[in-house]
Design an enzyme around this catalytic site. Structure first.
Site, PDB file in Angstrom:
ATOM      1  N   ARG A 127       0.808  -1.227   0.000  1.00  0.00           N
ATOM      2  CA  ARG A 127       0.000   0.000   0.000  1.00  0.00           C
ATOM      3  C   ARG A 127       0.842   1.280   0.000  1.00  0.00           C
ATOM      4  O   ARG A 127       0.409   2.318   0.477  1.00  0.00           O
ATOM      5  CB  ARG A 127      -0.988   0.000   1.168  1.00  0.00           C
ATOM      6  CG  ARG A 127      -2.005  -1.123   1.086  1.00  0.00           C
ATOM      7  CD  ARG A 127      -3.015  -1.056   2.221  1.00  0.00           C
ATOM      8  NE  ARG A 127      -4.025  -2.092   2.053  1.00  0.00           N
ATOM      9  CZ  ARG A 127      -3.909  -3.336   2.501  1.00  0.00           C
ATOM     10  NH1 ARG A 127      -2.800  -3.695   3.144  1.00  0.00           N
ATOM     11  NH2 ARG A 127      -4.860  -4.221   2.313  1.00  0.00           N
ATOM     12  N   LYS A 149       3.783  11.178 -11.032  1.00  0.00           N
ATOM     13  CA  LYS A 149       2.881  10.456 -11.928  1.00  0.00           C
ATOM     14  C   LYS A 149       3.556   9.156 -12.364  1.00  0.00           C
ATOM     15  O   LYS A 149       4.642   9.167 -12.926  1.00  0.00           O
ATOM     16  CB  LYS A 149       2.533  11.315 -13.145  1.00  0.00           C
ATOM     17  CG  LYS A 149       1.608  12.461 -12.818  1.00  0.00           C
ATOM     18  CD  LYS A 149       1.456  13.439 -13.965  1.00  0.00           C
ATOM     19  CE  LYS A 149       0.684  12.875 -15.115  1.00  0.00           C
ATOM     20  NZ  LYS A 149       0.397  13.896 -16.147  1.00  0.00           N
ATOM     21  N   GLU A 191      11.327  17.959 -24.183  1.00  0.00           N
ATOM     22  CA  GLU A 191      10.677  18.293 -22.912  1.00  0.00           C
ATOM     23  C   GLU A 191      11.334  19.503 -22.251  1.00  0.00           C
ATOM     24  O   GLU A 191      10.659  20.270 -21.565  1.00  0.00           O
ATOM     25  CB  GLU A 191      10.709  17.088 -21.972  1.00  0.00           C
ATOM     26  CG  GLU A 191       9.886  15.898 -22.437  1.00  0.00           C
ATOM     27  CD  GLU A 191       8.400  16.039 -22.155  1.00  0.00           C
ATOM     28  OE1 GLU A 191       7.978  17.084 -21.614  1.00  0.00           O
ATOM     29  OE2 GLU A 191       7.657  15.095 -22.470  1.00  0.00           O
ATOM     30  N   LYS A 232       8.966  22.613 -13.405  1.00  0.00           N
ATOM     31  CA  LYS A 232       8.016  21.546 -13.090  1.00  0.00           C
ATOM     32  C   LYS A 232       7.719  21.498 -11.599  1.00  0.00           C
ATOM     33  O   LYS A 232       6.567  21.273 -11.201  1.00  0.00           O
ATOM     34  CB  LYS A 232       8.538  20.192 -13.567  1.00  0.00           C
ATOM     35  CG  LYS A 232       7.524  19.083 -13.317  1.00  0.00           C
ATOM     36  CD  LYS A 232       7.717  17.873 -14.170  1.00  0.00           C
ATOM     37  CE  LYS A 232       6.522  16.924 -14.015  1.00  0.00           C
ATOM     38  NZ  LYS A 232       6.650  15.701 -14.831  1.00  0.00           N
ATOM     39  N   GLU A 242      -3.025  17.340 -10.924  1.00  0.00           N
ATOM     40  CA  GLU A 242      -3.435  17.750 -12.259  1.00  0.00           C
ATOM     41  C   GLU A 242      -4.930  18.065 -12.343  1.00  0.00           C
ATOM     42  O   GLU A 242      -5.639  17.640 -13.252  1.00  0.00           O
ATOM     43  CB  GLU A 242      -3.077  16.671 -13.291  1.00  0.00           C
ATOM     44  CG  GLU A 242      -3.017  17.200 -14.718  1.00  0.00           C
ATOM     45  CD  GLU A 242      -2.484  16.164 -15.704  1.00  0.00           C
ATOM     46  OE1 GLU A 242      -3.046  16.070 -16.801  1.00  0.00           O
ATOM     47  OE2 GLU A 242      -1.509  15.475 -15.366  1.00  0.00           O
ATOM     48  N   ARG A 246      -1.559  22.237 -13.657  1.00  0.00           N
ATOM     49  CA  ARG A 246      -0.559  21.231 -14.022  1.00  0.00           C
ATOM     50  C   ARG A 246      -0.794  20.674 -15.424  1.00  0.00           C
ATOM     51  O   ARG A 246       0.127  20.177 -16.070  1.00  0.00           O
ATOM     52  CB  ARG A 246      -0.542  20.099 -12.996  1.00  0.00           C
ATOM     53  CG  ARG A 246       0.548  19.065 -13.293  1.00  0.00           C
ATOM     54  CD  ARG A 246       0.761  18.087 -12.153  1.00  0.00           C
ATOM     55  NE  ARG A 246       1.755  17.070 -12.513  1.00  0.00           N
ATOM     56  CZ  ARG A 246       2.230  16.154 -11.685  1.00  0.00           C
ATOM     57  NH1 ARG A 246       1.818  16.124 -10.433  1.00  0.00           N
ATOM     58  NH2 ARG A 246       3.122  15.268 -12.101  1.00  0.00           N
ATOM     59  N   ASN A 250       1.207  19.336 -20.230  1.00  0.00           N
ATOM     60  CA  ASN A 250       0.864  18.430 -21.321  1.00  0.00           C
ATOM     61  C   ASN A 250       0.923  19.107 -22.688  1.00  0.00           C
ATOM     62  O   ASN A 250       0.419  18.543 -23.672  1.00  0.00           O
ATOM     63  CB  ASN A 250      -0.536  17.852 -21.090  1.00  0.00           C
ATOM     64  CG  ASN A 250      -0.594  16.973 -19.852  1.00  0.00           C
ATOM     65  OD1 ASN A 250       0.291  16.169 -19.611  1.00  0.00           O
ATOM     66  ND2 ASN A 250      -1.627  17.159 -19.050  1.00  0.00           N
ATOM     67  N   HIS A 253       1.300  17.012 -25.783  1.00  0.00           N
ATOM     68  CA  HIS A 253       1.161  15.606 -25.427  1.00  0.00           C
ATOM     69  C   HIS A 253      -0.103  14.951 -25.978  1.00  0.00           C
ATOM     70  O   HIS A 253      -0.108  13.745 -26.233  1.00  0.00           O
ATOM     71  CB  HIS A 253       1.217  15.434 -23.907  1.00  0.00           C
ATOM     72  CG  HIS A 253       2.599  15.537 -23.346  1.00  0.00           C
ATOM     73  ND1 HIS A 253       3.368  16.678 -23.502  1.00  0.00           N
ATOM     74  CD2 HIS A 253       3.362  14.661 -22.644  1.00  0.00           C
ATOM     75  CE1 HIS A 253       4.542  16.479 -22.909  1.00  0.00           C
ATOM     76  NE2 HIS A 253       4.565  15.275 -22.390  1.00  0.00           N
ATOM     77  N   HIS A 257       0.754  11.824 -27.836  1.00  0.00           N
ATOM     78  CA  HIS A 257       0.313  10.512 -27.381  1.00  0.00           C
ATOM     79  C   HIS A 257      -0.501   9.797 -28.454  1.00  0.00           C
ATOM     80  O   HIS A 257      -0.409   8.568 -28.615  1.00  0.00           O
ATOM     81  CB  HIS A 257      -0.523  10.647 -26.104  1.00  0.00           C
ATOM     82  CG  HIS A 257       0.297  10.857 -24.880  1.00  0.00           C
ATOM     83  ND1 HIS A 257      -0.262  11.206 -23.664  1.00  0.00           N
ATOM     84  CD2 HIS A 257       1.629  10.786 -24.657  1.00  0.00           C
ATOM     85  CE1 HIS A 257       0.694  11.327 -22.753  1.00  0.00           C
ATOM     86  NE2 HIS A 257       1.849  11.080 -23.340  1.00  0.00           N
ATOM     87  N   HIS A 272       8.868   8.828 -27.308  1.00  0.00           N
ATOM     88  CA  HIS A 272       7.961   9.785 -26.669  1.00  0.00           C
ATOM     89  C   HIS A 272       8.337  11.240 -26.944  1.00  0.00           C
ATOM     90  O   HIS A 272       7.485  12.045 -27.340  1.00  0.00           O
ATOM     91  CB  HIS A 272       7.916   9.530 -25.167  1.00  0.00           C
ATOM     92  CG  HIS A 272       7.105  10.530 -24.405  1.00  0.00           C
ATOM     93  ND1 HIS A 272       5.742  10.645 -24.534  1.00  0.00           N
ATOM     94  CD2 HIS A 272       7.483  11.499 -23.518  1.00  0.00           C
ATOM     95  CE1 HIS A 272       5.309  11.625 -23.762  1.00  0.00           C
ATOM     96  NE2 HIS A 272       6.340  12.148 -23.133  1.00  0.00           N
TER      97      HIS A 272
END
Length: 374
Positions: A127, A149, A191, A232, A242, A246, A250, A253, A257, A272
């Site tokens: 956990r 993330k 990036e 960041k 997000e 935030r 992206n 992206h 993506h 990527h």
């Protein structure tokens, strides 16, 4: 006067879960001391891939041993296709098999794939275990290793299954980038440039003037990585999960993506950062098409990314792309979609990005149709 080659530390301010990003030379050799100083007596699993292991695993394990940190390494295959359920199970079983406890750590030694996968495992085993990032690609150092993330890919899209799980420490050793294939370095640079295009136009101009020094190493590289990490860190501190600003991270992206999904995550065709580079150009061109920004800004972005050797057009992707309606399916599946409305990060100019919550799908379709032929 501060030595420009000395390590830089960026703090991610999240209250009790705050952590440091340490950026500089020789940090893998110091990793054991850095980790033991923060968590005396800790044990860890080191998750890496075959390529990174050949270059850096022995150095990291020796550093941990010198500091009295017991380590259980696991070496996976490299590549985006490792971010899947059966590999997640393998990592979890390895951590449990090493009899690590909740207070022990999972250490990710590698690029974004390893960081995302190992971080997801750290977030769910017992956990939630402690997590340390030792990113070995430029992309991971400035993006995926920071912010918590984590996740794996699905047949429905990229990074759709995962958790938010912050690291306790990020060690960005800039020396490891000297052995990075140039294609991977360029992909990470996309990036870096992204942070300038979001809200730091001065940084983007600095990159236009200094990108060759960033590529060659030394103080300019440390400066670029530290600036990107600071950008960041500020966004993550303000919007950890997000729910608002935030999402600006992206930029490029949603298009990127979709292109990655359209190539079935085949890294021989598209990695990527290359998808992000094309996506950022598309975002600026689409913004110009919607009369939000000048076409000159889109041309400037494309020129710079092309100058450093990145792809900037859909036609740059080898092997072709599926029909536009298939691309739109991938766009609509992207996790930036909310209740069916298309959400894009668009721009009013260099460093003036904003969240557009209800972009007309038919406009995007026609835009992509036109861009396929250009």
């Amino acid at each position: 006067m501060t030595d420009p080659t000395s390590p830089r530390t960026v703090r991610v301010d999240l209250g009790e879960r705050s952590y440091d990003i340490v950026i500089g030379s020789g940090l893998i050799a110091r990793a054991g001391a850095e980790i033991a100083a923060r968590r005396p007596g800790i044990r860890c699993a080191v998750i890496t891939d075959r390529n990174v292991a050949a270059a850096h695993l022995d150095s990291l394990v020796a550093s941990l041993a010198d500091a009295g940190v017991e380590a259980a390494p696991l070496v996976l295959e490299p590549g985006e296709k490792t971010k899947r359920f059966d590999e997640l199970v393998r990592v979890c079983d390895h951590v449990l098999g090493a009899r690590l406890e909740r207070g022990d750590a999972v250490v990710a030694l590698g690029g974004g794939v390893i960081g995302d996968l190992a971080g997801f495992a750290a977030g769910i085993v017992r956990r939630g275990m402690r997590f340390v990032q030792v990113p070995t690609s430029l992309l991971a150092q400035v993006d995926s290793s920071v912010g918590g993330k984590t996740g794996i890919n699905s047949g429905h899209g990229k990074n759709l299954i995962g958790v938010f799980h912050q690291p306790e420490l990020v060690l960005a050793d800039t020396d490891v980038l000297d052995t990075l294939p140039i294609r991977e370095f360029r992909a990470g640079y996309a990036e870096v440039a992204k942070y300038g295009l979001i809200d730091r136009p001065g940084f983007f101009a600095w990159l236009e003037a200094n990108w060759r020094e960033v590529f060659s190493g030394g103080p300019a590289r440390i400066e670029a990585i530290a600036t990107a990490c600071q950008a960041k860190a500020e966004v993550v501190a303000a919007d950890e999960r997000e729910s608002g600003a935030r999402a600006l991270l992206n930029l490029g992206h949603t298009f990127g993506h979709a292109l990655e999904a359209a190539t079935n995550y085949d890294s021989a065709r598209l990695v990527h950062g290359e998808g992000v580079a094309i996506g950022m150009v598309l975002a600026h061109e689409f913004s110009a098409r919607m009369n939000l920004a000048s076409p000159d800004d889109a041309a400037r972005v494309a020129h710079h990314l092309r100058e450093v050797g990145l792809p900037t057009r859909m036609s740059d992707i080898e092997g072709g792309l599926p029909p536009t309606d298939i691309l739109m399916t991938h766009v609509a599946q992207d996790k930036k979609v909310r209740r069916g409305a298309l959400t894009f990060i668009l721009t009013r100019g260099i460093g003036q990005s904003f969240i557009a919550d209800d972009v007309p799908g038919d406009e995007v379709f026609r835009f992509l149709e036109d861009k396929r032929a250009s």
